[in-house]
Design an enzyme around this catalytic site. Structure first.
Site, PDB file in Angstrom:
ATOM      1  N   GLU A   1       0.814  -1.221   0.000  1.00 24.76           N
ATOM      2  CA  GLU A   1       0.000   0.000   0.000  1.00 24.76           C
ATOM      3  C   GLU A   1       0.847   1.271   0.000  1.00 24.76           C
ATOM      4  O   GLU A   1       0.375   2.336   0.375  1.00 24.76           O
ATOM      5  CB  GLU A   1      -0.934  -0.028   1.211  1.00 24.76           C
ATOM      6  CG  GLU A   1      -1.878  -1.223   1.216  1.00 24.76           C
ATOM      7  CD  GLU A   1      -2.709  -1.326   2.485  1.00 24.76           C
ATOM      8  OE1 GLU A   1      -3.630  -0.525   2.638  1.00 24.76           O
ATOM      9  OE2 GLU A   1      -2.418  -2.213   3.313  1.00 24.76           O
TER      10      GLU A   1
ATOM     11  N   SER B   1      -6.750  -2.248   2.184  1.00 20.12           N
ATOM     12  CA  SER B   1      -7.024  -1.713   0.857  1.00 20.12           C
ATOM     13  C   SER B   1      -7.675  -2.716  -0.085  1.00 20.12           C
ATOM     14  O   SER B   1      -7.662  -2.535  -1.304  1.00 20.12           O
ATOM     15  CB  SER B   1      -5.743  -1.156   0.204  1.00 20.12           C
ATOM     16  OG  SER B   1      -5.324   0.021   0.854  1.00 20.12           O
TER      17      SER B   1
ATOM     18  N   TYR C   1      -9.584   3.218  -5.113  1.00 19.78           N
ATOM     19  CA  TYR C   1      -8.634   4.262  -5.476  1.00 19.78           C
ATOM     20  C   TYR C   1      -8.673   4.664  -6.945  1.00 19.78           C
ATOM     21  O   TYR C   1      -7.818   5.425  -7.395  1.00 19.78           O
ATOM     22  CB  TYR C   1      -7.217   3.806  -5.103  1.00 19.78           C
ATOM     23  CG  TYR C   1      -7.095   3.487  -3.635  1.00 19.78           C
ATOM     24  CD1 TYR C   1      -7.255   4.481  -2.674  1.00 19.78           C
ATOM     25  CD2 TYR C   1      -6.857   2.186  -3.195  1.00 19.78           C
ATOM     26  CE1 TYR C   1      -7.173   4.185  -1.323  1.00 19.78           C
ATOM     27  CE2 TYR C   1      -6.768   1.890  -1.849  1.00 19.78           C
ATOM     28  CZ  TYR C   1      -6.924   2.890  -0.918  1.00 19.78           C
ATOM     29  OH  TYR C   1      -6.839   2.595   0.422  1.00 19.78           O
TER      30      TYR C   1
ATOM     31  N   ARG D   1     -11.293   3.683  11.962  1.00 19.81           N
ATOM     32  CA  ARG D   1     -12.396   3.545  11.003  1.00 19.81           C
ATOM     33  C   ARG D   1     -12.920   2.126  11.115  1.00 19.81           C
ATOM     34  O   ARG D   1     -12.163   1.161  10.977  1.00 19.81           O
ATOM     35  CB  ARG D   1     -11.935   3.812   9.573  1.00 19.81           C
ATOM     36  CG  ARG D   1     -13.101   3.970   8.578  1.00 19.81           C
ATOM     37  CD  ARG D   1     -12.649   3.861   7.141  1.00 19.81           C
ATOM     38  NE  ARG D   1     -12.279   2.499   6.794  1.00 19.81           N
ATOM     39  CZ  ARG D   1     -11.120   2.153   6.207  1.00 19.81           C
ATOM     40  NH1 ARG D   1     -10.227   3.065   5.918  1.00 19.81           N
ATOM     41  NH2 ARG D   1     -10.882   0.888   5.923  1.00 19.81           N
TER      42      ARG D   1
ATOM     43  N   ASP E   1     -15.311  -0.717   9.649  1.00 19.26           N
ATOM     44  CA  ASP E   1     -15.985  -1.133   8.429  1.00 19.26           C
ATOM     45  C   ASP E   1     -17.059  -2.155   8.777  1.00 19.26           C
ATOM     46  O   ASP E   1     -16.786  -3.150   9.466  1.00 19.26           O
ATOM     47  CB  ASP E   1     -14.989  -1.740   7.442  1.00 19.26           C
ATOM     48  CG  ASP E   1     -13.938  -0.730   6.989  1.00 19.26           C
ATOM     49  OD1 ASP E   1     -14.203   0.484   7.061  1.00 19.26           O
ATOM     50  OD2 ASP E   1     -12.846  -1.153   6.563  1.00 19.26           O
TER      51      ASP E   1
ATOM     52  N   GLU F   1     -14.037  -5.247   9.998  1.00 18.54           N
ATOM     53  CA  GLU F   1     -12.686  -4.994  10.485  1.00 18.54           C
ATOM     54  C   GLU F   1     -12.595  -3.566  10.991  1.00 18.54           C
ATOM     55  O   GLU F   1     -13.484  -2.745  10.750  1.00 18.54           O
ATOM     56  CB  GLU F   1     -11.649  -5.240   9.392  1.00 18.54           C
ATOM     57  CG  GLU F   1     -11.838  -4.410   8.139  1.00 18.54           C
ATOM     58  CD  GLU F   1     -10.891  -4.841   7.027  1.00 18.54           C
ATOM     59  OE1 GLU F   1      -9.839  -4.220   6.895  1.00 18.54           O
ATOM     60  OE2 GLU F   1     -11.231  -5.800   6.296  1.00 18.54           O
TER      61      GLU F   1
ATOM     62  N   ASN G   1      -9.791  -0.319  11.276  1.00 19.01           N
ATOM     63  CA  ASN G   1      -8.538   0.204  10.740  1.00 19.01           C
ATOM     64  C   ASN G   1      -8.006   1.289  11.660  1.00 19.01           C
ATOM     65  O   ASN G   1      -8.719   2.254  11.958  1.00 19.01           O
ATOM     66  CB  ASN G   1      -8.782   0.765   9.335  1.00 19.01           C
ATOM     67  CG  ASN G   1      -7.518   1.052   8.572  1.00 19.01           C
ATOM     68  OD1 ASN G   1      -6.640   1.740   9.067  1.00 19.01           O
ATOM     69  ND2 ASN G   1      -7.427   0.538   7.366  1.00 19.01           N
TER      70      ASN G   1
ATOM     71  N   GLY H   1      -7.110   5.532   5.581  1.00 23.70           N
ATOM     72  CA  GLY H   1      -6.663   6.307   4.439  1.00 23.70           C
ATOM     73  C   GLY H   1      -7.089   7.759   4.541  1.00 23.70           C
ATOM     74  O   GLY H   1      -8.146   8.079   5.091  1.00 23.70           O
TER      75      GLY H   1
END
Length: 332
Positions: free
Chosen positions: A32, A168, A238, A277, A279, A292, A294, A298
């Site tokens: 990443e 990612s 992305y 974050r 998810d 999950e 994070n 990002g």
């Protein structure tokens, strides 16, 4: 519990942000790296826009000498993948007495390993899809066909296959029929030695960012994710035009409250700090399932935390300034 649009726009801590020297770490050697560099540049620009003296640096052999020669007041970790999320870099920063934004090394290690994190969430009563973690060696030793047949029988189809440690969307795949499972496992093992196979829950992809800007962890408005091809993989994350985001998510007030409550519970159960974050999938009954968490979200132009910050009516640079000021106050 959510952040009101006018909340937390001031800087707290021992010094105003224009008195701080901040180091933004980005790059690294993970898969990443490119995304991390984009995150780092955006964080750098946002901090400078609110008067913070900030510089961007890679996590390489020159880092420790630089920290010794000119210790920053705080570090922002914009590294993704193992370098920024497995806890090792945070442990080194602790050894150097350099404070940083985000959770400590122990919590980072826990959140980074998805099977371990899911076990903690399950023990805390937080819903997460059923799963099995399968190391590559066991997969080979026990016989791939027999193992895959048992997984499909136990968890049912469809399945989600992804690296036990990674981000990612790299190496992740949705398996809708048993014949596709071997290829998905091979693709996953290209990124990690352990595959996490979990029951696929259909529903709305939602991300809830959690910030603590001085009044305890607060959930920002949920962001709804609508990938064009139905899977939120690396390209969907992305590549412009591959995904549509709705911030806030198109959820009724009751479901929104339920989702944010679960996200805050996950943040607390894993012992996180400053930001995260979470998810989730919201199923057809409006029930959230944590996929999950994070610890180094990002920060690119298509990333979910900045979208949530904007949806909350907060200034991205000022929010970052508050986080670095609070981190600087933790210097030993």
């Amino acid at each position: 519990m959510s952040v009101s649009p006018a909340a937390h726009t001031s800087v707290t801590g021992p010094a105003a942000t224009d008195e701080l020297h901040v180091l933004v770490l980005a790059g690294g050697l993970s898969y990443e790296r490119d995304v991390s560099l984009r995150s780092g540049r955006r964080v750098l620009d946002a901090l400078r826009a609110v008067g913070v003296e900030a510089e961007l640096r890679d996590a390489d052999v020159a880092l420790l000498p630089a920290l010794a020669a000119d210790p920053p007041d705080a570090v922002v970790i914009a590294l993704h993948g193992a370098t920024g999320e497995d806890g090792s870099l945070r442990g080194v920063l602790d050894l150097c007495d350099v404070p940083y934004v985000g959770c400590d090394a122990r919590a980072s290690r826990l959140a980074w390993d998805k099977p371990s994190a899911k076990a903690v969430l399950r023990e805390a009563g937080i819903p997460t899809p059923d799963w099995v973690a399968l190391p590559h060696d066991r997969f080979s030793e026990l016989g791939a066909v027999a193992v895959l047949d048992r997984i499909a029988d136990r968890l049912g189809l469809p399945l989600m296959v992804k690296p036990a440690q990674g981000g990612s969307g790299l190496g992740a795949a949705v398996v809708r029929d048993a014949t596709s499972l071997p290829a998905a496992m091979v693709g996953c093992f290209a990124y990690d030695q352990t595959a996490l196979v979990e029951r696929y829950v259909p529903g709305m992809d939602v991300a809830v960012s959690v910030l603590d800007l001085g009044e305890g962890p607060q959930a920002l408005p949920p962001v709804e994710i609508v990938p064009r091809n139905g899977v939120y993989d690396y390209a969907a994350r992305y590549t412009a035009g591959r995904t549509t985001w709705h911030a806030p998510a198109r959820l009724d007030p009751e479901t929104t409250e339920r989702v944010t409550r679960v996200a805050l519970a996950a943040h607390a159960a894993l012992g996180l700090r400053d930001l995260s974050r979470v998810d989730l999938i919201v199923d057809a009954d409006g029930q959230p399932h944590v996929l999950e968490v994070n610890v180094s979200p990002g920060m690119t132009e298509t990333s979910l935390l900045p979208l949530a910050v904007q949806a909350a009516g907060l200034d991205f640079g000022r929010a970052l300034g508050t986080l670095v000021s609070r981190a600087a106050a933790r210097r030993p």
